[in-house]
Scaffold this motif. Structure first.
Motif, short mmCIF file in Angstrom:
data_model
loop_
_atom_site.label_atom_id
_atom_site.label_comp_id
_atom_site.label_asym_id
_atom_site.label_seq_id
_atom_site.Cartn_x
_atom_site.Cartn_y
_atom_site.Cartn_z
N MET A 1 38.28 27.12 43.01
CA MET A 1 37.07 27.82 44.20
C MET A 1 37.55 28.17 45.19
O MET A 1 37.33 29.53 46.46
N LEU A 2 38.28 27.44 45.92
CA LEU A 2 39.51 27.59 47.19
C LEU A 2 39.76 29.36 47.22
O LEU A 2 39.66 29.72 48.28
N LEU A 3 40.88 29.28 46.33
CA LEU A 3 41.09 30.82 46.30
C LEU A 3 40.70 31.79 46.26
O LEU A 3 40.15 32.57 46.44
N LEU A 4 39.04 31.55 45.43
CA LEU A 4 38.14 32.60 45.18
C LEU A 4 37.51 32.84 46.91
O LEU A 4 36.76 34.65 46.69
N CYS A 5 37.65 31.73 47.02
CA CYS A 5 36.44 31.85 49.01
C CYS A 5 37.23 33.02 49.26
O CYS A 5 36.91 34.15 49.84
N TYR A 6 38.65 33.20 49.49
CA TYR A 6 39.61 33.92 50.37
C TYR A 6 40.04 35.34 49.11
O TYR A 6 39.19 36.51 50.28
N VAL A 7 39.88 35.21 48.14
CA VAL A 7 39.55 36.42 47.57
C VAL A 7 38.15 37.13 47.51
O VAL A 7 38.06 38.39 48.56
N PHE A 8 37.00 36.43 47.90
CA PHE A 8 35.86 37.17 47.76
C PHE A 8 35.72 37.61 49.40
O PHE A 8 35.38 38.80 49.70
N TYR A 9 36.07 37.38 50.21
CA TYR A 9 36.05 37.35 51.46
C TYR A 9 36.80 38.77 52.37
O TYR A 9 36.20 39.34 52.48
N GLY A 10 38.30 38.33 50.83
CA GLY A 10 38.52 39.50 51.42
C GLY A 10 38.21 41.41 50.82
O GLY A 10 37.72 42.60 51.77
N MET A 11 37.07 40.71 49.85
CA MET A 11 37.31 42.10 48.90
C MET A 11 35.19 42.42 49.66
O MET A 11 35.23 43.39 50.14
#
Length: 510
Positions: A103-113
């Motif tokens: 979930m932490l990784l996805l937080c960063y990824v969605f933020y970049g998107m």
């Protein structure tokens, strides 16, 4: 020779940093690769440490036995994800670690998107994503002990991605994402609810954006969010006291002044929480864009205005909560959904003031690298050096050693523990046993266990702990003769035998 060797090493490190900067500035995918490697390493470090559980890990371990619509003061989304992982892989330290770092990784990824929707230049989106490292709630704190907070951070980033996509592309998939993220956020932490409200107010208050509110596809977002929230909402209607009591008690300090004095105390707490949340981000990004700070304060465009108003309306909502609930203490993690957009807002402000934020990436990468190393080593450092510092964390508790002693006596079919933390640890150590809190003994014994029952209490440093009052009621009227209460002592892990950890126990039906 040593001088030249040192200078050569410095030049080599600087060259490596510039190559890495060029790599991550070519697009979002290279930056994601770096973060995947970092979070895989973070998960591996935790799994390599002893399996004494932190508070949040123990909570997840304990509740993973039950599929419920609600579990208490926290909404159930993270619990449901954890239960699904345990159902597929079985309970283990790895299974308890995987959901958090994913979930932490996805937080960063969605933020970049999300950032890419506003500024399509590859270097900008990568920098925005990596700038989350300057928020302690996204870097340091998750390495310590967070679960539900990580879920709401992921949901917030997904919400921002859906929102920015809806404002730029305006396709039906964007509204679907907004609704899904809003629903997940609301069942991750209750404080998320203020974010969609603040977002609607921010859009409605801006002439550039307000026409988007008449798009009929907004009803799709509402419908999807309602569908996600509904199962828990039905449970919440009849369990409001259970869901709110824990949070409100944490937010109200004993002996706090009444009236205006209390409100001012709470507002000051909110201000300090804002500084703790975003102070490092402001300092790091501000220094990287030196020369443009004053211009950035006055500059901006429709995007910086929107993001600023979202934060402002969110914090105004917190003030309303302060006034209406008697709150006296706000901590920075309760601001996660509202201020997560801060690094992106800062970067956009500096860009609009004339700064080339992408050019700052080579200067910022060493800062990001230091933050990553420090946060990665913080937990193993505290754990391994506990004997030298005298500060022992829950990970240092010798739970596996304790379980080995108990397993040498019998294999329990039912365990009653006097705390949720102890119950979660016993669930991990005895995965085939049914584990309950001692306070829930009546429900636990509604069906008599098929094998030995183990009662455990008093985990800590005390050598002599009196049995809990519930034990007399449990033993009353039972034909089986209980064993004599025992006490196990084992040294804290990495203590060098300097300090003992103790645990009391009693067998019934052994």
């Amino acid at each position: 020779m040593k001088h030249h060797h040192g200078a050569g090493s410095a030049r080599s490190a600087e060259g490596a940093m510039h190559r890495l900067a060029r790599f991550v500035s070519t697009g979002l995918r290279p930056a994601i690769i770096v973060l995947v490697a970092y979070f895989v390493l973070s998960a591996a470090v935790r799994i390599a440490l002893p399996n004494g559980l932190t508070l949040d890990e123990a909570e997840q371990s304990f509740f993973s036995q039950f599929w419920l619509l609600g579990y208490g003061p926290q909404p159930p989304f993270y619990n449901w994800v954890q239960n699904a992982v345990d159902g597929l892989a079985g309970i283990s330290l790895a299974a308890l670690t995987l959901p958090k770092f994913t979930m932490l990784l996805l937080c960063y990824v969605f933020y970049g998107m999300a950032a890419r929707q506003i500024d399509a230049r590859p270097g900008f989106a990568s920098l925005a994503m990596l700038s989350l490292l300057t928020l302690p709630q996204l870097s340091y704190m998750p390495q310590q002990d967070l679960t539900h907070t990580v879920a709401v951070l992921m949901a917030t980033s997904l919400f921002l991605y859906g929102l920015f996509r809806a404002l730029t592309r305006s396709d039906w998939q964007s509204f679907l994402i907004v609704g899904l993220a809003a629903g997940i956020g609301c069942i991750s932490k209750y404080n998320f609810v203020l974010l969609p409200v603040a977002t609607l107010l921010a859009i409605a208050s801006d002439r550039h954006w307000r026409t988007r509110l008449i798009d009929p596809r907004l009803l799709l977002s509402v419908a999807v969010a309602a569908a996600v929230v509904m199962p828990h909402a039905l449970w919440l209607i009849s369990h409001v006291d259970l869901a709110s009591s824990g949070t409100l008690s944490k937010m109200a300090a004993s002996g706090a002044p009444n009236g205006f004095g209390r409100i001012m105390k709470a507002v000051l707490s909110l201000l300090l929480a804002c500084i703790a949340f975003g102070g490092l981000s402001v300092a790091v990004l501000g220094l990287a864009s030196r020369g443009h700070f004053k211009a950035a304060l006055a500059g901006g465009d429709e995007w910086t205005r929107l993001l600023g108003r979202i934060m402002l309306f969110s914090l105004a909502g917190v003030v309303v909560v302060i006034i209406s609930t008697g709150t006296t203490k706000i901590t920075e993690r309760w601001l996660d959904p509202y201020l997560l957009v801060l690094p992106l807002w800062l970067l956009l402000k500096f860009e609009r003031a004339g700064a080339d934020t992408r050019a700052a990436l080579p200067r910022l990468l060493p800062v990001f690298a230091v933050i990553m190393v420090v946060t990665l080593l913080s937990v193993p450092g505290k754990t391994l050096l506990a004997g030298a510092t005298g500060s022992y964390s829950r990970i240092n508790q010798p739970m596996a050693d304790m379980a080995a002693v108990l397993r040498g006596q019998a294999e329990p079919s039912l365990i009653l523990a006097d705390s949720q933390h102890l119950a979660g640890n016993m669930r991990l150590q005895f995965p085939r046993a049914e584990v309950h809190r001692l306070e829930d003994w009546q429900d636990a014994l509604a069906s008599p266990p098929a094998g030995p029952m183990l009662m455990i209490w008093g985990a800590g440093d005390d050598a002599d702990v009196a049995p809990p009052a519930e034990i007399d009621a449990i033993l009353q009227g039972r034909a089986a003769t209980p064993s004599t209460a025992g006490r196990i002592e084992q040294p804290y892990l990495f203590s060098g035998g300097k300090r003992q950890f103790s645990l009391s126990y009693l067998w019934l039906g052994q």
